[in-house]
Scaffold this motif. Structure first.
Motif, mmCIF file in Angstrom:
data_model
loop_
_atom_site.group_PDB
_atom_site.id
_atom_site.type_symbol
_atom_site.label_atom_id
_atom_site.label_comp_id
_atom_site.label_asym_id
_atom_site.label_seq_id
_atom_site.Cartn_x
_atom_site.Cartn_y
_atom_site.Cartn_z
ATOM 1 N N PRO A 224 0.841 -1.237 -0.100
ATOM 2 C CA PRO A 224 0.055 0.064 -0.013
ATOM 3 C C PRO A 224 0.941 1.163 -0.064
ATOM 4 C CG PRO A 224 0.094 -0.865 2.302
ATOM 5 C CD PRO A 224 0.788 -1.932 1.402
ATOM 6 N N HIS A 225 0.272 2.343 -0.386
ATOM 7 C CA HIS A 225 1.199 3.775 -0.595
ATOM 8 C C HIS A 225 -0.086 4.640 -0.455
ATOM 9 C CE1 HIS A 225 4.114 1.153 -2.646
ATOM 10 N NE2 HIS A 225 3.027 0.742 -3.572
ATOM 11 N N VAL A 226 0.296 5.661 0.590
ATOM 12 C CA VAL A 226 -0.723 6.602 1.054
ATOM 13 C C VAL A 226 0.047 8.069 0.992
ATOM 14 C CG1 VAL A 226 -2.405 7.372 2.572
ATOM 15 C CG2 VAL A 226 -2.023 4.988 2.420
ATOM 16 N N TYR A 227 -0.542 8.942 0.202
ATOM 17 C CA TYR A 227 0.144 10.176 0.368
ATOM 18 C C TYR A 227 -1.025 11.301 0.378
ATOM 19 C CZ TYR A 227 3.628 7.713 -2.214
ATOM 20 O OH TYR A 227 4.586 6.759 -2.565
ATOM 21 N N GLY A 228 -0.697 12.208 1.180
ATOM 22 C CA GLY A 228 -1.673 13.435 1.505
ATOM 23 C C GLY A 228 -1.044 14.756 1.119
ATOM 24 N N ALA A 229 -1.655 15.734 0.639
ATOM 25 C CA ALA A 229 -1.273 17.043 0.461
ATOM 26 C C ALA A 229 -2.109 18.172 1.032
ATOM 27 C CB ALA A 229 -0.864 17.317 -0.838
ATOM 28 N N TYR A 230 -1.497 19.117 1.782
ATOM 29 C CA TYR A 230 -2.476 20.206 2.302
ATOM 30 C C TYR A 230 -1.917 21.459 1.935
ATOM 31 C CZ TYR A 230 -4.278 23.317 5.830
ATOM 32 O OH TYR A 230 -4.941 24.551 6.472
ATOM 33 N N LYS A 231 -2.736 22.251 1.179
ATOM 34 C CA LYS A 231 -2.312 23.692 0.756
ATOM 35 C C LYS A 231 -2.552 24.689 1.939
ATOM 36 C CE LYS A 231 -1.884 24.502 -3.170
ATOM 37 N NZ LYS A 231 -0.742 24.765 -4.045
ATOM 38 N N ALA A 232 -1.568 24.873 2.503
ATOM 39 C CA ALA A 232 -1.171 25.833 3.685
ATOM 40 C C ALA A 232 -1.696 27.143 2.994
ATOM 41 C CB ALA A 232 0.359 25.880 4.389
ATOM 42 N N SER A 233 -0.950 27.507 2.145
ATOM 43 C CA SER A 233 -1.438 29.061 1.168
ATOM 44 C C SER A 233 -1.001 28.853 -0.087
ATOM 45 C CB SER A 233 -0.216 29.949 2.044
ATOM 46 O OG SER A 233 0.953 29.573 1.587
ATOM 47 N N ASP A 234 -1.262 29.718 -0.859
ATOM 48 C CA ASP A 234 -0.961 29.789 -2.285
ATOM 49 C C ASP A 234 0.510 29.332 -2.547
ATOM 50 O OD1 ASP A 234 -3.476 30.410 -2.918
ATOM 51 O OD2 ASP A 234 -3.227 32.701 -3.000
ATOM 52 N N ASP A 235 1.546 29.511 -1.625
ATOM 53 C CA ASP A 235 2.842 29.389 -1.939
ATOM 54 C C ASP A 235 3.530 28.138 -1.143
ATOM 55 O OD1 ASP A 235 2.843 31.511 -3.766
ATOM 56 O OD2 ASP A 235 3.527 32.821 -2.058
ATOM 57 N N VAL A 236 2.687 27.634 -0.307
ATOM 58 C CA VAL A 236 3.392 26.512 0.802
ATOM 59 C C VAL A 236 2.155 25.551 0.936
ATOM 60 C CG1 VAL A 236 4.060 26.048 2.956
ATOM 61 C CG2 VAL A 236 4.603 28.524 2.082
ATOM 62 N N THR A 237 2.881 24.136 0.467
ATOM 63 C CA THR A 237 2.163 22.948 0.582
ATOM 64 C C THR A 237 2.771 21.939 1.469
ATOM 65 O OG1 THR A 237 1.257 23.251 -1.660
ATOM 66 C CG2 THR A 237 1.006 21.145 -0.868
ATOM 67 N N LEU A 238 2.175 21.357 2.364
ATOM 68 C CA LEU A 238 2.686 20.416 3.431
ATOM 69 C C LEU A 238 2.145 19.050 2.692
ATOM 70 C CD1 LEU A 238 1.747 22.004 6.550
ATOM 71 C CD2 LEU A 238 3.798 22.366 5.263
ATOM 72 N N GLY A 239 3.052 18.140 2.999
ATOM 73 C CA GLY A 239 2.474 16.708 2.328
ATOM 74 C C GLY A 239 3.092 15.563 3.428
ATOM 75 N N LEU A 240 2.576 14.372 3.336
ATOM 76 C CA LEU A 240 3.090 13.383 4.050
ATOM 77 C C LEU A 240 2.742 12.132 3.446
ATOM 78 C CD1 LEU A 240 3.864 12.067 6.646
ATOM 79 C CD2 LEU A 240 1.315 11.929 7.454
ATOM 80 N N GLY A 241 3.726 11.239 3.382
ATOM 81 C CA GLY A 241 3.670 10.009 2.528
ATOM 82 C C GLY A 241 3.830 8.924 3.254
ATOM 83 N N VAL A 242 3.316 7.934 3.147
ATOM 84 C CA VAL A 242 3.528 6.434 3.881
ATOM 85 C C VAL A 242 3.476 5.309 2.834
ATOM 86 C CG1 VAL A 242 2.913 4.742 5.431
ATOM 87 C CG2 VAL A 242 2.444 7.218 5.777
ATOM 88 N N TYR A 243 4.724 4.713 2.388
ATOM 89 C CA TYR A 243 4.944 3.958 1.209
ATOM 90 C C TYR A 243 5.817 2.839 1.486
ATOM 91 C CZ TYR A 243 8.661 7.124 0.328
ATOM 92 O OH TYR A 243 9.776 7.943 0.762
ATOM 93 N N VAL A 244 5.918 1.999 0.483
ATOM 94 C CA VAL A 244 6.659 0.723 0.820
ATOM 95 C C VAL A 244 7.856 0.809 -0.501
ATOM 96 C CG1 VAL A 244 6.845 -1.633 0.530
ATOM 97 C CG2 VAL A 244 4.866 -0.697 1.667
ATOM 98 N N PRO A 245 9.094 1.215 -0.021
ATOM 99 C CA PRO A 245 10.124 1.269 -1.273
ATOM 100 C C PRO A 245 10.887 0.193 -1.579
ATOM 101 C CG PRO A 245 10.899 2.298 0.781
ATOM 102 C CD PRO A 245 9.542 1.770 1.203
ATOM 103 N N PHE A 246 10.975 -0.954 -0.652
ATOM 104 C CA PHE A 246 11.809 -2.033 -1.020
ATOM 105 C C PHE A 246 10.836 -3.141 -0.500
ATOM 106 C CE2 PHE A 246 14.866 1.298 -0.417
ATOM 107 C CZ PHE A 246 15.498 1.201 -1.509
#
Length: 235
Positions: free
Chosen positions: A110-132
Motif C-alpha cells: 500500500p502507498h498513501v500520500y496526502g497534500a495540504y495547501k497551507a497557502s498559495d505558496d506553501v504546501t505540506l505533504g505526508l507519504g507512507v509507502y513501501v520502497p523496498f
C-alpha cells in the motif's frame, strides 16, 4: 582504432551499470503511483497527484487543492523451479531432497500520500509507502537448503515534506524520511560436512548389532538457523 576502443569501453561501462541496477531491482519496489504506473513511470514526476511526494516533493506546489492519494499494488508471483541439484562438499554425493517447487506468496504493497495547501505558496505533504520488498522461500527439504532457504525484506517509509513556490517557474521541496526495515533469513547447514558424525554413527552401529545407525543426505544431520532483524533509519 581509438574511436572503436572508446565505444567499446563505453559499452562495457554501461552494461556494468545496468547489471547493477537490475540486481537492485530485486529489492526495490518499482512503482509508487497508479497514475505513473499507467504510463510505465514515464510521467512519474509530473505532479499529477499527491504521490509526487515520492518522486518530486517540490511538485506539490502544482496541485490546485488539498488531496489524498491512496494506491495499492497486489503482486501475485508464480515462480516454478525444477531439476535443481546440489553436491555435498566433502563426499561429492548428491544432496537428497526436493528438486522442484513453486513460489506463490501474494504480497500487498500500500502507498498513501496526502497534500495540504497551507497557502498559495506553501504546501505540506505526508507519504507512507513501501520502497523496498522481497520474499523468497524454497521448500524446507530443498536440495538448495544448504545455500539459502528463505529470504525476506520489508520496509515502510514515512516521509513528511514541505514545498515552497518561489515564483511561477521555480519551487523547492524538502522532507525527512523515517524508514522501518524488517529482514529474515533462514539457512540450513550440513553438520556432517567434516564426516565426524558419519564416523561416530558408523562406530555406534558396529557396537549395536541389529540396530544400524546411518547419517545420510536426507537431513538427519542438518541444522538450521533463522535470523531476524529490524531497525529504523532516517534521512
Amino acid at each position: 582504432m581509438i574511436h572503436f576502443n572508446l565505444k567499446k569501453t563505453a559499452f562495457i561501462l554501461s552494461t556494468a551499470l545496468l547489471s547493477t541496477a537490475v540486481q537492485a531491482s530485486g529489492y526495490h519496489f518499482g512503482t509508487q503511483s497508479v497514475n505513473a504506473q499507467g504510463t510505465a513511470n514515464a510521467a512519474a514526476a509530473e505532479a499529477a497527484d499527491a504521490s509526487t511526494i515520492f518522486y518530486n516533493p517540490a511538485g506539490l506546489t502544482k496541485l490546485d487543492s488539498s488531496q489524498i492519494s491512496v494506491n495499492a499494488n497486489i503482486v501475485f508471483p508464480s515462480i516454478h523451479y525444477e531439476a535443481e541439484s546440489a553436491k555435498h562438499f566433502r563426499t561429492g554425493a548428491d544432496v537428497s531432497g526436493s528438486t522442484s517447487g513453486k513460489i506463490t506468496e501474494t504480497t500487498v504493497a500500500p502507498h498513501v500520500y496526502g497534500a495540504y495547501k497551507a497557502s498559495d505558496d506553501v504546501t505540506l505533504g505526508l507519504g507512507v509507502y513501501v520502497p523496498f520488498g522481497s520474499a523468497t522461500e524454497y521448500e524446507k527439504d530443498s536440495v538448495l537448503r544448504h545455500n539459502i532457504n528463505k529470504l525476506g525484506l520489508t520496509t515502510i517509509a514515512i516521509e513528511p515534506v514541505v514545498a515552497w513556490k518561489l515564483n511561477e517557474q521555480h519551487a523547492v521541496g524538502a522532507g525527512l524520511i523515517a524508514q522501518y526495515s524488517k529482514a529474515e533469513l533462514r539457512k540450513y547447514s550440513d553438520w556432517d560436512a567434516s564426516g565426524a558424525i558419519s564416523q561416530l554413527a558408523s562406530g555406534l552401529a558396529s557396537r549395536q548389532a541389529g540396530r544400524p545407525v546411518a547419517v545420510d543426505a536426507t537431513g538427519k544431520a542438518d541444522g538450521h538457523a533463522d535470523v531476524k532483524g529490524h531497525d529504523w533509519g532516517f534521512g
